[in-house]
Scaffold this active site. Sequence first.
Site, PDB file in Angstrom:
ATOM      1  N   GLN A  40       0.799  -1.217   0.000  1.00  0.00           N
ATOM      2  CA  GLN A  40       0.000   0.000   0.000  1.00  0.00           C
ATOM      3  C   GLN A  40       0.835   1.273   0.000  1.00  0.00           C
ATOM      4  O   GLN A  40       0.367   2.325  -0.403  1.00  0.00           O
ATOM      5  CB  GLN A  40      -0.960  -0.023   1.195  1.00  0.00           C
ATOM      6  CG  GLN A  40      -1.922  -1.205   1.108  1.00  0.00           C
ATOM      7  CD  GLN A  40      -2.893  -1.275   2.276  1.00  0.00           C
ATOM      8  OE1 GLN A  40      -2.630  -1.938   3.262  1.00  0.00           O
ATOM      9  NE2 GLN A  40      -4.014  -0.589   2.174  1.00  0.00           N
ATOM     10  N   ARG A  95       4.105   0.969  12.503  1.00  0.00           N
ATOM     11  CA  ARG A  95       3.794  -0.403  12.097  1.00  0.00           C
ATOM     12  C   ARG A  95       3.806  -0.467  10.576  1.00  0.00           C
ATOM     13  O   ARG A  95       3.059   0.252   9.921  1.00  0.00           O
ATOM     14  CB  ARG A  95       2.423  -0.815  12.634  1.00  0.00           C
ATOM     15  CG  ARG A  95       1.933  -2.153  12.106  1.00  0.00           C
ATOM     16  CD  ARG A  95       0.602  -2.514  12.725  1.00  0.00           C
ATOM     17  NE  ARG A  95       0.067  -3.736  12.187  1.00  0.00           N
ATOM     18  CZ  ARG A  95      -0.935  -3.797  11.301  1.00  0.00           C
ATOM     19  NH1 ARG A  95      -1.503  -2.695  10.839  1.00  0.00           N
ATOM     20  NH2 ARG A  95      -1.374  -4.964  10.875  1.00  0.00           N
ATOM     21  N   HIS A 139       1.040  -9.062   4.980  1.00  0.00           N
ATOM     22  CA  HIS A 139      -0.114  -8.160   4.939  1.00  0.00           C
ATOM     23  C   HIS A 139      -0.784  -8.417   3.578  1.00  0.00           C
ATOM     24  O   HIS A 139      -0.720  -7.603   2.667  1.00  0.00           O
ATOM     25  CB  HIS A 139       0.327  -6.708   5.095  1.00  0.00           C
ATOM     26  CG  HIS A 139      -0.780  -5.771   5.499  1.00  0.00           C
ATOM     27  ND1 HIS A 139      -0.821  -5.098   6.689  1.00  0.00           N
ATOM     28  CD2 HIS A 139      -1.910  -5.399   4.844  1.00  0.00           C
ATOM     29  CE1 HIS A 139      -1.901  -4.340   6.760  1.00  0.00           C
ATOM     30  NE2 HIS A 139      -2.584  -4.513   5.634  1.00  0.00           N
ATOM     31  N   ASN A 184      -1.372 -10.051   9.115  1.00  0.00           N
ATOM     32  CA  ASN A 184      -2.377  -9.007   9.270  1.00  0.00           C
ATOM     33  C   ASN A 184      -3.742  -9.590   8.912  1.00  0.00           C
ATOM     34  O   ASN A 184      -3.887 -10.266   7.878  1.00  0.00           O
ATOM     35  CB  ASN A 184      -2.099  -7.839   8.316  1.00  0.00           C
ATOM     36  CG  ASN A 184      -3.179  -6.776   8.395  1.00  0.00           C
ATOM     37  OD1 ASN A 184      -3.313  -6.108   9.417  1.00  0.00           O
ATOM     38  ND2 ASN A 184      -3.980  -6.627   7.342  1.00  0.00           N
ATOM     39  N   GLU A 185      -4.726  -9.334   9.738  1.00  0.00           N
ATOM     40  CA  GLU A 185      -6.109  -9.745   9.452  1.00  0.00           C
ATOM     41  C   GLU A 185      -6.197 -11.126   8.820  1.00  0.00           C
ATOM     42  O   GLU A 185      -6.733 -11.283   7.710  1.00  0.00           O
ATOM     43  CB  GLU A 185      -6.804  -8.703   8.571  1.00  0.00           C
ATOM     44  CG  GLU A 185      -6.989  -7.386   9.296  1.00  0.00           C
ATOM     45  CD  GLU A 185      -7.881  -6.388   8.579  1.00  0.00           C
ATOM     46  OE1 GLU A 185      -8.341  -6.683   7.461  1.00  0.00           O
ATOM     47  OE2 GLU A 185      -8.131  -5.320   9.157  1.00  0.00           O
ATOM     48  N   ASN A 328      -7.353  -5.123  14.731  1.00  0.00           N
ATOM     49  CA  ASN A 328      -7.779  -3.982  13.912  1.00  0.00           C
ATOM     50  C   ASN A 328      -9.255  -3.783  14.185  1.00  0.00           C
ATOM     51  O   ASN A 328     -10.050  -4.725  14.085  1.00  0.00           O
ATOM     52  CB  ASN A 328      -7.595  -4.262  12.414  1.00  0.00           C
ATOM     53  CG  ASN A 328      -6.130  -4.399  12.043  1.00  0.00           C
ATOM     54  OD1 ASN A 328      -5.244  -4.184  12.871  1.00  0.00           O
ATOM     55  ND2 ASN A 328      -5.866  -4.764  10.799  1.00  0.00           N
ATOM     56  N   TYR A 330     -12.565  -1.117  13.479  1.00  0.00           N
ATOM     57  CA  TYR A 330     -13.087   0.085  12.820  1.00  0.00           C
ATOM     58  C   TYR A 330     -14.513   0.408  13.251  1.00  0.00           C
ATOM     59  O   TYR A 330     -14.895   1.557  13.252  1.00  0.00           O
ATOM     60  CB  TYR A 330     -13.028  -0.068  11.296  1.00  0.00           C
ATOM     61  CG  TYR A 330     -11.611  -0.011  10.745  1.00  0.00           C
ATOM     62  CD1 TYR A 330     -11.058   1.202  10.358  1.00  0.00           C
ATOM     63  CD2 TYR A 330     -10.829  -1.139  10.635  1.00  0.00           C
ATOM     64  CE1 TYR A 330      -9.761   1.284   9.862  1.00  0.00           C
ATOM     65  CE2 TYR A 330      -9.523  -1.069  10.151  1.00  0.00           C
ATOM     66  CZ  TYR A 330      -8.999   0.145   9.766  1.00  0.00           C
ATOM     67  OH  TYR A 330      -7.714   0.229   9.294  1.00  0.00           O
ATOM     68  N   GLU A 382      -4.817  -1.207  14.045  1.00  0.00           N
ATOM     69  CA  GLU A 382      -5.441  -0.300  13.081  1.00  0.00           C
ATOM     70  C   GLU A 382      -6.741   0.227  13.650  1.00  0.00           C
ATOM     71  O   GLU A 382      -7.540  -0.533  14.206  1.00  0.00           O
ATOM     72  CB  GLU A 382      -5.767  -1.017  11.759  1.00  0.00           C
ATOM     73  CG  GLU A 382      -4.554  -1.407  10.973  1.00  0.00           C
ATOM     74  CD  GLU A 382      -4.904  -2.101   9.653  1.00  0.00           C
ATOM     75  OE1 GLU A 382      -6.054  -1.967   9.174  1.00  0.00           O
ATOM     76  OE2 GLU A 382      -4.026  -2.796   9.120  1.00  0.00           O
ATOM     77  N   TRP A 425      -4.635   3.807  11.522  1.00  0.00           N
ATOM     78  CA  TRP A 425      -4.568   3.512  10.099  1.00  0.00           C
ATOM     79  C   TRP A 425      -5.085   4.735   9.402  1.00  0.00           C
ATOM     80  O   TRP A 425      -6.246   5.078   9.615  1.00  0.00           O
ATOM     81  CB  TRP A 425      -5.421   2.286   9.715  1.00  0.00           C
ATOM     82  CG  TRP A 425      -5.253   2.010   8.249  1.00  0.00           C
ATOM     83  CD1 TRP A 425      -6.002   2.518   7.224  1.00  0.00           C
ATOM     84  CD2 TRP A 425      -4.224   1.223   7.651  1.00  0.00           C
ATOM     85  NE1 TRP A 425      -5.509   2.091   6.029  1.00  0.00           N
ATOM     86  CE2 TRP A 425      -4.413   1.307   6.254  1.00  0.00           C
ATOM     87  CE3 TRP A 425      -3.152   0.477   8.143  1.00  0.00           C
ATOM     88  CZ2 TRP A 425      -3.562   0.649   5.357  1.00  0.00           C
ATOM     89  CZ3 TRP A 425      -2.333  -0.172   7.249  1.00  0.00           C
ATOM     90  CH2 TRP A 425      -2.545  -0.080   5.872  1.00  0.00           C
TER      91      TRP A 425
HETATM   92  C1  FCB Z   1      -7.752  -3.231   6.728  1.00  0.00           C
HETATM   93  C2  FCB Z   1      -6.394  -3.506   6.129  1.00  0.00           C
HETATM   94  C3  FCB Z   1      -5.602  -2.286   5.846  1.00  0.00           C
HETATM   95  C4  FCB Z   1      -6.444  -1.138   5.357  1.00  0.00           C
HETATM   96  C5  FCB Z   1      -7.673  -0.954   6.197  1.00  0.00           C
HETATM   97  C6  FCB Z   1      -8.562   0.165   5.779  1.00  0.00           C
HETATM   98  O1  FCB Z   1      -8.605  -4.281   6.452  1.00  0.00           O
HETATM   99  O2  FCB Z   1      -5.622  -4.297   7.012  1.00  0.00           O
HETATM  100  O3  FCB Z   1      -4.562  -2.654   4.973  1.00  0.00           O
HETATM  101  O4  FCB Z   1      -6.663  -1.205   4.003  1.00  0.00           O
HETATM  102  O5  FCB Z   1      -8.411  -2.131   6.234  1.00  0.00           O
END
Ligand code: FCB
Length: 496
Positions: A40, A95, A139, A184-185, A328, A330, A382, A425
């Site tokens: 990214q 990170r 990632h 990651n995720e 992470n 949101y 994140e 993030w």
């Molecule tokens: C997550 C990702 C990250 C970014 C955010 C918005 O799912 O880990 O790379 O794109 O969303």
Amino acid sequence: MLRLLVLLTNLAVLVLSADKFSRDDFPPDFVFGASTSAYQIEGAANQDGRTPSIWDTFAQAGNMHGATGDTACDGYHKYKEDVQLMRDTGLEAYRFSISWSRLLPNGRGTINPKGLQYYNNLINELISHGIQPHVTLHHSDLPQTLEDEYGGWISRKSVKDFEAYADVCFRKFGDRVPYWTTFNEANVFVMGGYDAGNLPPQRCSSPSPYGLNCSRGNSSIEPYLAAHHILLAHASAARLYKNKYQDRQHGFIGINVLAYWFVPLTNSSDDQIAAQRANDFFFGWILDPLVFGEYPDAMKKNVGSRMPIFTTAESNWIKGSFDFLGVNHYSTSYAKDNPSSLKIKKRDFFADMAVEFSTWGLQELLKYIKRVYGNPPVYIHENGERMIRNLTLEDWPRVEYLHAYIGSLLDALRNGSNTKGYFIWSLLDLFELLDGFESGYGLYFVDLDDPDLKRQPKLSAHWYSHFLKRSKGMRLHGLTELGMNLSALSRSHFFQ
Ligand code: FCB
């Protein structure tokens, strides 16, 4: 469901929480930082020996409406400038992720000296500026060559290759990297890549419930298989680190998941069970094996014989193979029982879950991790607010979002959560995995029309900086005062 994933990822939520706080209210060893990932931010996709990852293939095939990470923010060349930005902002930690195919262009074997040099430079630059490196190994960007050779994560061969790649990273960088995250995720990577098919490696069953063209894959089986191998790969890398490196390097290793927090839509017991099931399917899938050595019962029940099984040895191998959990987060979402989806004969991951969602805190999630998983150390890897890119440098909604979440985090800490760090993030507006360059989460705007890809601070960068530097008069006495200060700032910084 695809739209739901997008929506859930992007919806901001304001949490009622402590609104007067400062950096000093957090423990001194708590770290605040910002996040990015290799594909990214780096760009230089075809330079200095790097080979494509599954993300390059996916983006170059036009799946992101023409956007690719070929150049991204050119972080590969601009790392010094970016570390200086971090320093100016007052970040305590950064990170980022290593691009596996930049370091090992064949996926295994020979190390690319230019790749090695780049990550050494970046790590050294961070350290010399007093910024702690937190490094993710995967990632979403598996080397394409391993995808081609044996099907990537659906093959058990991936476990050995990941362990060998991790070994190179620990050996070469571990003397300076105190925090390692294997994946990651792990959960979303698998949901998007092997069930919905909206993310690389774009495998799903046809006909797709999400209207995608699924030319290969099996959504009833592969998500579970890929996650199984990812868990084994994580455990192998973590055990390797613990056995061979940890005593000497004194670092820590963990894995990352995306965790929404699901709450029942109504008080009905069906919805309550549905919300629990959604949490189990989303993150219990990864965290239960790590803590208890087994998949959640709700998954075993609904997925039945399609659910892979750990041998006793594997279960013991995985159990406890982490020092911290990366989360992470949101947004929060309502869950409603949807029993009819279990009537579908050929079910995918989401049909197995049998839950319907509608979206509207962090605190509850952290409380749950404390209660159910024994209060392990947690890093919020994140958290951030999506906004249309190019819209404005005055990103008020983001400032409000971050302020509310950091306040909510403080409340969680006061209630005994063992959270140790928080990363926004993202540092910059970068190539977003859901929509390329349409939206951004960045503290800094990156001007794609400028050949030099100039970085410009948004209000959120100033806000975070004031918070981190404990600036006088900015003890965050509520948003009104903050607003006045930031408006003044924004005028003087951007619009003179
Ligand atoms: C997550 C990702 C990250 C970014 C955010 C918005 O799912 O880990 O790379 O794109 O969303």
